[in-house]
Design a protein around this motif. Structure first.
Motif, PDB file in Angstrom:
ATOM      1  N   ASN A  79      -0.234  28.016   8.208  1.00  0.00           N
ATOM      2  CA  ASN A  79      -1.632  28.195   8.557  1.00  0.00           C
ATOM      3  C   ASN A  79      -1.755  29.327   9.567  1.00  0.00           C
ATOM      4  N   ALA A  80      -2.977  29.804   9.760  1.00  0.00           N
ATOM      5  CA  ALA A  80      -3.278  30.775  10.805  1.00  0.00           C
ATOM      6  C   ALA A  80      -4.502  30.291  11.559  1.00  0.00           C
ATOM      7  N   THR A  81      -4.554  30.581  12.856  1.00  0.00           N
ATOM      8  CA  THR A  81      -5.671  30.124  13.670  1.00  0.00           C
ATOM      9  C   THR A  81      -6.237  31.260  14.505  1.00  0.00           C
ATOM     10  N   MET A  82      -7.405  31.016  15.073  1.00  0.00           N
ATOM     11  CA  MET A  82      -8.012  31.915  16.048  1.00  0.00           C
ATOM     12  C   MET A  82      -8.844  31.087  17.009  1.00  0.00           C
ATOM     13  N   SER A 111      -1.711  29.868   3.866  1.00  0.00           N
ATOM     14  CA  SER A 111      -2.458  29.006   2.952  1.00  0.00           C
ATOM     15  C   SER A 111      -3.860  28.708   3.462  1.00  0.00           C
ATOM     16  N   CYS A 112      -4.052  28.755   4.779  1.00  0.00           N
ATOM     17  CA  CYS A 112      -5.348  28.351   5.322  1.00  0.00           C
ATOM     18  C   CYS A 112      -5.588  29.009   6.680  1.00  0.00           C
ATOM     19  N   PHE A 113      -6.832  29.386   6.925  1.00  0.00           N
ATOM     20  CA  PHE A 113      -7.242  29.881   8.235  1.00  0.00           C
ATOM     21  C   PHE A 113      -8.088  28.823   8.918  1.00  0.00           C
ATOM     22  N   ILE A 114      -7.809  28.577  10.209  1.00  0.00           N
ATOM     23  CA  ILE A 114      -8.502  27.542  10.964  1.00  0.00           C
ATOM     24  C   ILE A 114      -9.107  28.147  12.227  1.00  0.00           C
ATOM     25  N   PRO A 115     -10.420  28.370  12.266  1.00  0.00           N
ATOM     26  CA  PRO A 115     -11.046  28.813  13.509  1.00  0.00           C
ATOM     27  C   PRO A 115     -11.140  27.659  14.495  1.00  0.00           C
ATOM     28  N   LEU A 116     -10.748  27.906  15.736  1.00  0.00           N
ATOM     29  CA  LEU A 116     -10.708  26.868  16.762  1.00  0.00           C
ATOM     30  C   LEU A 116     -11.703  27.191  17.865  1.00  0.00           C
TER      31      LEU A 116
END
Length: 222
Positions: A79-82, A111-116
């Motif tokens: 996953n990737a986040t910001m 596979s997925c981007f997750i804005p935090l």
């Protein structure tokens, strides 16, 4: 039959340091032991200005990206986040997203981007997290910029279930999984539920006007 997703790039970097081994060797051993994907934590915001202020000792954006690239080369997804809502500029947000997009063009392993959304910990007018509309705008921007990411998550522990449900119409296609007790966002005084069971997850998705579909950790559906 369980998909094992574990560890942030920060932890992988520490493992490599402790073992005096390369990141690739550490990841290869973890894969042999059963690891299938990495979490997206530790990215925070790639902006040098924001990192100097909020997380000066954390691994650099270049290191974070290189660890995920190494994982992708080994066949591990991630996953990737910001993290946003810290007072960053629009350019700092888009620069972060473009860095992820450019890496995905090369490695194709996210596979997925997750804005935090930032959780302010103190409830006052001078220090608050992003508004529901700001959260939805980030989801929409991510879906437009990250056209090479298969999935965008509306992360209900940090934006609440109602905004997350609305996020399904703003570019998100995933709400995360059921959680027994979420602690990270709630340590920052998040007002969202600390847990969400299977029935409440379905109710939240239907609230957004969509049909619930159960997936596994690799985004495979029945």
């Amino acid at each position: 039959g369980i998909h094992i997703k574990a560890y942030t790039a920060v932890e992988i970097a520490r493992f490599a340091q402790n073992e005096n081994a390369s990141v690739s060797d550490v990841l290869a051993k973890l894969k042999t032991a059963g690891l299938q994907s990495l979490t997206g934590g530790g990215a925070e915001l790639f902006s040098a200005r924001m990192r100097k202020k909020f997380c000066p000792t954390k691994i650099s954006p270049e290191t974070w990206l290189s660890i995920h690239h190494a994982a992708h080369k080994l066949g591990l997804s991630s996953n990737a986040t910001m993290l946003y809502g810290l007072g960053e500029s629009p350019k700092e947000i888009t620069d972060h997203l473009l860095s992820l997009r450019n890496m995905q063009d090369v490695s194709k392993g996210f596979s997925c981007f997750i804005p935090l959304a930032y959780q302010p910990a103190r409830d006052n007018n001078k220090e608050r997290g992003p508004s529901p509309l700001e959260n939805l705008r980030i989801i929409a921007l991510a879906r437009l910029v990250l056209d090479n990411f298969p999935h965008i998550k509306a992360y209900w522990p940090m934006i609440g279930t109602e905004t997350a449900a609305a996020g399904l119409s703003w570019g998100a296609d995933d709400l995360d999984g059921t959680l027994g007790e979420e602690k990270i966002a709630h340590a920052g005084a998040a007002k969202s539920p600390a847990s969400l069971n299977h029935k409440m997850m379905q109710k939240t998705i239907r609230l957004g006007g969509f049909t619930p579909v159960e997936r596994d950790g690799a985004f495979h559906t029945n």
